[in-house]
Design an enzyme around this catalytic site. Structure first.
Site, PDB file in Angstrom:
ATOM      1  N   HIS A   1       0.828  -1.205   0.000  1.00 32.14           N
ATOM      2  CA  HIS A   1       0.000   0.000   0.000  1.00 32.14           C
ATOM      3  C   HIS A   1       0.867   1.261   0.000  1.00 32.14           C
ATOM      4  O   HIS A   1       0.379   2.369   0.186  1.00 32.14           O
ATOM      5  CB  HIS A   1      -0.926  -0.011   1.218  1.00 32.14           C
ATOM      6  CG  HIS A   1      -2.123   0.853   1.083  1.00 32.14           C
ATOM      7  ND1 HIS A   1      -2.272   2.050   1.768  1.00 32.14           N
ATOM      8  CD2 HIS A   1      -3.254   0.719   0.330  1.00 32.14           C
ATOM      9  CE1 HIS A   1      -3.424   2.594   1.469  1.00 32.14           C
ATOM     10  NE2 HIS A   1      -4.050   1.819   0.592  1.00 32.14           N
TER      11      HIS A   1
ATOM     12  N   LYS B   1       3.154   4.325  -1.366  1.00 33.58           N
ATOM     13  CA  LYS B   1       3.138   5.246  -2.505  1.00 33.58           C
ATOM     14  C   LYS B   1       4.355   6.153  -2.375  1.00 33.58           C
ATOM     15  O   LYS B   1       4.340   7.145  -1.653  1.00 33.58           O
ATOM     16  CB  LYS B   1       1.865   6.093  -2.525  1.00 33.58           C
ATOM     17  CG  LYS B   1       0.565   5.277  -2.436  1.00 33.58           C
ATOM     18  CD  LYS B   1      -0.033   5.362  -1.093  1.00 33.58           C
ATOM     19  CE  LYS B   1      -1.436   4.810  -0.988  1.00 33.58           C
ATOM     20  NZ  LYS B   1      -1.724   3.551  -1.598  1.00 33.58           N
TER      21      LYS B   1
ATOM     22  N   ASP C   1      16.834   9.392  -9.097  1.00 32.55           N
ATOM     23  CA  ASP C   1      18.286   9.657  -9.087  1.00 32.55           C
ATOM     24  C   ASP C   1      18.872   9.685  -7.665  1.00 32.55           C
ATOM     25  O   ASP C   1      19.963  10.218  -7.459  1.00 32.55           O
ATOM     26  CB  ASP C   1      18.613  10.990  -9.778  1.00 32.55           C
ATOM     27  CG  ASP C   1      18.332  10.957 -11.270  1.00 32.55           C
ATOM     28  OD1 ASP C   1      18.203   9.828 -11.819  1.00 32.55           O
ATOM     29  OD2 ASP C   1      18.204  12.031 -11.870  1.00 32.55           O
TER      30      ASP C   1
ATOM     31  N   HIS D   1      -8.914  10.827   0.425  1.00 32.52           N
ATOM     32  CA  HIS D   1      -7.968   9.714   0.635  1.00 32.52           C
ATOM     33  C   HIS D   1      -6.717  10.162   1.382  1.00 32.52           C
ATOM     34  O   HIS D   1      -5.783   9.377   1.543  1.00 32.52           O
ATOM     35  CB  HIS D   1      -7.598   9.119  -0.733  1.00 32.52           C
ATOM     36  CG  HIS D   1      -6.916   7.793  -0.667  1.00 32.52           C
ATOM     37  ND1 HIS D   1      -5.621   7.599  -1.100  1.00 32.52           N
ATOM     38  CD2 HIS D   1      -7.362   6.584  -0.226  1.00 32.52           C
ATOM     39  CE1 HIS D   1      -5.288   6.339  -0.946  1.00 32.52           C
ATOM     40  NE2 HIS D   1      -6.319   5.696  -0.414  1.00 32.52           N
TER      41      HIS D   1
ATOM     42  N   LYS E   1      -3.957  11.150   4.225  1.00 35.11           N
ATOM     43  CA  LYS E   1      -3.536  10.499   5.468  1.00 35.11           C
ATOM     44  C   LYS E   1      -2.398  11.332   6.064  1.00 35.11           C
ATOM     45  O   LYS E   1      -1.221  11.058   5.809  1.00 35.11           O
ATOM     46  CB  LYS E   1      -3.073   9.062   5.195  1.00 35.11           C
ATOM     47  CG  LYS E   1      -4.132   8.179   4.507  1.00 35.11           C
ATOM     48  CD  LYS E   1      -3.495   6.961   3.899  1.00 35.11           C
ATOM     49  CE  LYS E   1      -4.528   6.053   3.238  1.00 35.11           C
ATOM     50  NZ  LYS E   1      -5.418   6.687   2.282  1.00 35.11           N
TER      51      LYS E   1
ATOM     52  N   ASP F   1       1.075  20.925  17.007  1.00 35.65           N
ATOM     53  CA  ASP F   1       1.695  22.237  17.156  1.00 35.65           C
ATOM     54  C   ASP F   1       3.212  22.186  16.971  1.00 35.65           C
ATOM     55  O   ASP F   1       3.863  23.237  16.964  1.00 35.65           O
ATOM     56  CB  ASP F   1       1.371  22.803  18.541  1.00 35.65           C
ATOM     57  CG  ASP F   1       1.767  21.849  19.642  1.00 35.65           C
ATOM     58  OD1 ASP F   1       2.634  22.188  20.453  1.00 35.65           O
ATOM     59  OD2 ASP F   1       1.208  20.730  19.694  1.00 35.65           O
TER      60      ASP F   1
END
Length: 738
Positions: free
Chosen positions: A446, A448, A453, A661, A663, A668
């Site tokens: 899952h 991403k 380089d 979607h 996440k 602070d």
């Protein structure tokens, strides 16, 4: 010969021995008492090896119940005494023994008598037995050959001189020769050496020590060569031996070790000193090897085969400790990017760069390699939806990388349901590897992330999907010219690449070349847009976390613990259970952390979740249990809202779209951007990453990533698309069919 024969016979002067028929005669005890045993005298001689040795005891022949007949010439016995000699032996006869031999001739025959009366064969046997006993007693009194250092010294000299054929005396043939002498010959040579002392320059006899009964001092060795028949080498380096200092057969003192003995002791001492120096030098090295091997076993465990051991000792571990070919860049250019679905915020477009634009820019800057880890790759819609234009543009740019000489590697979850894009990328020259994580951990890929380089990167919630660019709300970070962080992202990608393929498996250890370059304990000290920041990368599940990598769940909990004023969370799903287990199991870590922050520490907690057709209905029940804490007397400052992306009837037909979607979490002090939904399966079985950015120590008034992300959260929280979740509400998400 039978002396009772009446007819005389011619006798030969050559000694012959004939056995007579056995005759039984009683043996009296007076015979042993009358004849005392011969003194235990043993004359040393020089053996064939050139070393002084003691002649071996030769058991005389025993003729039981028989006696010997001889020719007129008396028979000679080798062990009868030093006054005999063989018929062909040449040399000077020594003085006879005090006891004289009486010969009685009768009718051409002779018989030998010793002492006062005739000796019968049985008496001779008894005498010989007593002689052997006395000789054995004498041997036990004398010094053993292995303790006689003089013998050892002479043996060593002979061995050293035997290698120098040039040093042999005149008359010797080429190479040393040894002549084996009978015991009688050795005794005669010894006796002759006593009578004739050596002259100056003459050859010295091999043995110069006097027998113990004479007490005479042995003449010093002159250093002349020994006679060739003795086989002894010249003793030029040996000290003179005198009668007082020479070892005697009765166990006299051995001479001091000088000459050839001293170098031997020096060699031994030198060898011990060399060994001690060697141990001193190798000791620390062996200790370091032992400590390193113990640490290796502690970290990776005992290898189960030679293949695993050779893999553990792979030279790629040098990449973890050796300096990089070029120093990593810490001055990074960072952009908070997002994707907004069509029709969301039409009157107030986002001021942030879109994810599609950041991807195209990273592909344009690629010079060597592009590594992508994603759930799947569907950048083009199957029905040619007009909103997939940005996805198609990204896909064509990826295909063109191969023609530019840039390598492209894509790691996706297995099995894939739509493979058109990946197959076309393979045909263009890209390397695509599917990771069957379900067979390894029970989860999916899952993640991403992008690594370009090893200098640029992207991390966020967006999948490699055209819908993530135009139909789904996403948030991510695009980081450029930041090789320090990009190299760490590349190591996470290498983990997926390692366990991928048809025969992919989890190794029993993770090699050091994949160890984390950043962690919660040792974050990277970078500058994001000129503002100092402490950054580290987290990973899930623990099975895919290499050495030093902070677990993703631990990173989220530490960010919550670090907060001092507020915690803002925007996530698609928040459910405190293992969502995909059968049956579902309660999983409270994040739920308990939020309760503790709001009720125990007094922080302001805001939680924004999504409402779409695939939202789990149990999630809202768990969230309503949190809202109970807001009632008196607790009155915890904890609020939950539900975000819904508006959709037209045509947009509702797009599968897996029209949802928030994102996440991410903002406090602070810290910004956290991840790729996982907040349920137990995503942290225990499913692969995901998170990026933690802490810019709280900065005193500048420049806008930071944390403030930008907080603005995005507040925009969504206060927008018309979010609604409060009430405790008494039964249908919290109308899209969800209960």
């Amino acid at each position: 010969m039978n002396r009772r024969s009446s007819a005389p016979k011619l006798t030969s002067r050559i000694p012959t021995f004939h056995k007579k028929a056995p005759e039984v005669r009683p043996k009296t005890a007076e015979v042993k008492e009358r004849f005392l045993p011969a003194p235990a005298v043993r004359s040393p001689f020089t053996d064939a090896a050139g070393a002084e040795a003691t002649p071996r005891l030769t058991a005389p022949r025993t003729f039981s119940e028989s006696y010997l007949t001889a020719s007129p010439r008396p028979a000679l016995r080798p062990d009868r005494g030093p006054n005999q000699r063989l018929p062909d032996q040449r040399g000077t006869r020594t003085e006879p023994e005090p006891e004289e031999e009486e010969v009685e001739e009768e009718s051409g025959e002779s018989r030998v008598y010793t002492g006062e009366e005739e000796r019968t064969p049985r008496e001779e046997e008894s005498d010989e037995e007593d002689e052997r006993t006395s000789e054995a007693e004498g041997i036990t009194e004398e010094q053993p050959p292995w303790e006689n250092k003089t013998l050892e010294h002479e043996a060593k000299e002979f061995q050293s001189s035997s290698t120098e054929p040039e040093s042999q005396s005149e008359g010797e043939s080429e190479g040393p020769k040894t002549q084996t002498l009978e015991p009688g010959q050795r005794q005669e040579i010894e006796d002759s050496s006593e009578l004739a002392p050596p002259e100056t320059g003459a050859a010295a006899p091999p043995e110069t020590r006097a027998p113990p009964e004479t007490g005479a001092a042995a003449p010093p060795e002159t250093g002349a060569a020994a006679p060739p028949e003795t086989g002894a080498p010249p003793e030029t380096g040996a000290p003179p031996e005198t009668g007082a200092g020479a070892p005697t057969e009765t166990g006299g003192a051995a001479p001091p070790e000088t000459g050839a003995g001293a170098p031997s002791a020096e060699k031994t001492e030198k060898s011990w000193s060399c060994c001690s120096l060697l141990l001193r030098g190798l000791g620390p090295l062996l200790l370091l090897l032992f400590v390193g091997f113990s640490q290796h076993l502690w970290l990776y465990g005992l290898p189960r085969s030679m293949a695993q051991l050779s893999a553990q000792l792979h030279l790629h571990w040098l990449q973890g400790v050796a300096p990089e070919s070029e120093p990593c860049s810490s001055h990074c250019r960072v952009s908070l990017v997002e994707s907004l679905p069509h029709g969301l915020y039409p009157s107030a477009p986002s001021s942030l760069e879109s994810i599609a634009q950041s991807w195209l820019r990273l592909l344009d800057r690629a010079n060597h390699s592009v590594d992508v880890a994603a759930f799947y790759v569907t950048l083009r819609s199957a029905d040619h939806n007009p909103t997939d234009a940005q996805g198609r543009l990204v896909f064509e740019k990826m295909k063109s990388l191969i023609s530019r000489g840039v390598s492209l590697r894509v790691s996706v979850n297995a099995p894939q349901t739509q493979t058109e894009d990946t197959e076309e990328l393979k045909d263009a020259g890209a390397a695509v590897r599917e990771v069957n994580l379900s067979a390894l951990t029970g989860g999916i890929i899952h993640t991403k992330l992008w690594a370009v380089d090893q200098r640029h990167l992207h991390v966020g919630s967006a999948n490699m999907d055209w819908r993530s660019l135009t139909q789904v709300k996403e948030v991510g970070l695009a980081v450029e010219d930041c090789s320090c962080l990009a190299q760490d992202v590349s190591r996470v990608f290498e983990v997926y690449w390692t366990v991928g393929g048809a025969n992919g498996s989890l190794p029993p250890y993770w090699p050091a070349r994949l160890s984390a370059l950043s962690s919660a304990q040792n974050p990277l000290h970078l500058k994001f847009n000129g503002v100092p920041a402490r950054v580290y990368l987290s990973s899930a599940p623990p099975q895919l976390s290499t050495r030093g990598r902070t677990d993703d769940l631990a990173a989220i909990l530490s960010v919550m613990e670090d907060a001092q004023q507020f915690i803002h969370v925007s996530v698609m799903d928040f459910i405190p259970e293992d969502q995909f287990s059968k049956p579902p199991r309660f999983w409270p870590p994040l739920d308990s952390a939020l309760r503790s922050a709001a009720c125990s520490r007094g922080l302001k907690v805001r939680l924004l979740v999504s409402c779409w057709p695939h939202s789990p209905s149990a999630m809202f029940v768990y969230l309503q249990s949190l809202l109970v804490l807001t009632r008196p007397p607790l009155s915890c400052d904890l609020h939950v809202r539900v975000f819904t992306v508006p959709s037209t009837p045509e947009q509702m037909k797009i599968p897996f779209a029209r949802v928030n979607h994102a996440k991410f979490m903002v406090t602070d002090r810290v910004l956290y951007i991840g790729t996982s939904n907040w349920s137990g399966d995503y942290f225990s079985q499913t692969a995901g990453v998170g990026l933690v950015v802490n810019q709280s120590e900065s005193e500048t008034r420049l806008e930071t990533l944390r403030t930008q992300a907080d603005q995005v959260f507040n925009r969504d929280w206060t927008s018309q698309y979010s609604t409060d979740l009430r405790v008494d509400q039964s249908h919290t998400c109308p899209m969800v069919q209960t």
